[in-house]
Design an enzyme around this catalytic site. Structure first.
Site, short mmCIF file in Angstrom:
data_model
loop_
_atom_site.label_atom_id
_atom_site.label_comp_id
_atom_site.label_asym_id
_atom_site.label_seq_id
_atom_site.Cartn_x
_atom_site.Cartn_y
_atom_site.Cartn_z
N ASP A 67 -1.42 -3.23 13.25
CA ASP A 67 -0.01 -3.55 13.49
C ASP A 67 0.93 -2.70 12.65
O ASP A 67 0.50 -2.00 11.73
CB ASP A 67 0.25 -5.04 13.24
CG ASP A 67 -0.48 -5.59 12.02
OD1 ASP A 67 -0.83 -4.79 11.13
OD2 ASP A 67 -0.71 -6.80 11.96
N ASN A 136 -0.59 -19.16 8.64
CA ASN A 136 -0.46 -19.91 9.90
C ASN A 136 -1.59 -19.57 10.87
O ASN A 136 -1.51 -19.90 12.05
CB ASN A 136 0.91 -19.63 10.54
CG ASN A 136 1.08 -18.16 10.92
OD1 ASN A 136 0.15 -17.36 10.82
ND2 ASN A 136 2.27 -17.80 11.37
N HIS A 138 -2.54 -16.57 11.84
CA HIS A 138 -2.40 -15.36 12.68
C HIS A 138 -3.45 -14.31 12.31
O HIS A 138 -3.92 -14.25 11.17
CB HIS A 138 -0.98 -14.78 12.64
CG HIS A 138 -0.56 -14.09 11.40
ND1 HIS A 138 0.74 -14.04 10.96
CD2 HIS A 138 -1.26 -13.36 10.46
CE1 HIS A 138 0.82 -13.34 9.85
NE2 HIS A 138 -0.38 -12.92 9.52
N GLU A 143 0.97 -14.34 16.48
CA GLU A 143 1.49 -15.55 15.87
C GLU A 143 1.12 -16.78 16.68
O GLU A 143 0.82 -16.68 17.88
CB GLU A 143 3.02 -15.43 15.76
CG GLU A 143 3.51 -14.28 14.88
CD GLU A 143 3.41 -14.58 13.38
OE1 GLU A 143 2.41 -15.18 12.94
OE2 GLU A 143 4.34 -14.19 12.64
C1 F6R Z 1 -1.99 -7.03 8.46
C2 F6R Z 1 -2.21 -8.15 9.36
C3 F6R Z 1 -1.95 -9.55 8.95
C4 F6R Z 1 -2.45 -9.87 7.55
C5 F6R Z 1 -2.14 -11.31 7.17
C6 F6R Z 1 -2.59 -11.66 5.78
O1 F6R Z 1 -2.31 -5.81 9.08
O2 F6R Z 1 -2.56 -7.90 10.45
O3 F6R Z 1 -2.58 -10.40 9.87
O4 F6R Z 1 -3.84 -9.64 7.49
O5 F6R Z 1 -0.77 -11.54 7.29
O6 F6R Z 1 -1.85 -10.90 4.87
P1 F6R Z 1 -2.23 -10.91 3.31
O7 F6R Z 1 -3.56 -10.28 3.20
O8 F6R Z 1 -1.15 -10.10 2.66
O9 F6R Z 1 -2.23 -12.34 2.89
#
Ligand code: F6R
Length: 241
Positions: A67, A136, A138, A143
């Protein structure tokens, strides 16, 4: 879904890096699906060490990131383009031309997302997909919602994600509200999925992913249906299992 529990985030990162290294050793032109955020940093650090020790060679690997935010420049300190250069690409011998991160500044995002999916398919699909997980539930920026969206798509970030990611920006107002994310389709088509989760604030999401029903309210729960999904979690993230 296989679950491996470790004492510390560093141990999770080492184990996850070992799995990715094994993939690269087995197939030197592996297609790697990569993630950003805090969680994969120990994994990337260990992969860099293994590269420096001559254990792995990225020169024939190709990569596709999950992403990118919409509307911030590629060289912005919080862009995922920048993150990947700083944490992996500039530290190993991957050919930068073989790395792909969605273009969140494309004038036609619809075209960008469909060509991103096509590029992955044309490359032969992802061998190993690295994932983090949002509080959450994701994965990528898929989301919670009414359905699992299969193709790569533009997303509106939820309040929970904006709140969680504001730590990387000067203020909450600076967090982009939109992003481009690989859909659930490409993640599920990956031949192996490795999800890393560390810390207490991921415990509920991990519980719902592993023990809950498969529901788009917890996008990671779809991994219960993946034939080769492995979770590397520390004991804090595992505390509600
Ligand atoms: C990042 C991504 C997100 C993160 C998630 C957790 O490329 O796709 O799904 O993996 O938001 O983020 P952290 O590791 O910062 O808690």
């Amino acid at each position: 879904m296989e679950i491996r529990i470790f004492d510390t985030p560093a141990q999770c990162g080492n184990a996850c890096a070992t799995l990715i290294a094994a993939q690269i050793i087995k197939k030197e032109d592996s297609i790697l699906g990569l993630a950003t955020g805090s969680t994969p940093i120990p994994t990337y650090n260990r992969l860099v060490e293994m590269y420096q020790q001559g254990i792995i060679d990225f020169s024939k690997c190709r990569s596709f990131n999950l992403d990118e935010y919409v509307g911030i420049p590629e060289d912005h300190p919080c862009s995922y383009h920048r993150f990947m250069r700083d944490n992996l690409f500039d530290r190993v011998n991957i050919d930068i031309a073989n790395t792909h991160v969605p273009n969140g500044n494309a004038s036609d995002l619809q075209k960008e997302t469909s060509s991103y999916d096509k590029a992955i398919i044309d490359a032969g699909g992802i061998d190993v997909q690295l994932l983090g997980i949002g509080r959450n539930g994701h994965i990528g920026f898929n989301e919670p919602g009414e359905k699992f969206i299969t193709p790569c798509h533009e997303v509106t970030l939820t309040e929970s994600t904006i709140e969680a990611n504001k730590r990387f920006f000067d203020s909450e107002n600076d967090v982009p509200r939109k992003a481009v994310s690989l859909g659930i389709g490409a993640i599920m088509r990956a031949r192996c999925v490795v999800l890393v989760a560390t810390g207490k604030d991921k415990a509920q999401a991990i519980h719902d992913t592993v023990k809950g029903e498969i529901t788009p309210d917890v996008q990671a729960s779809i991994l219960q249906a993946h034939p080769n999904a492995i979770l590397f979690i520390d004991k804090e993230a595992a505390s509600m299992l």
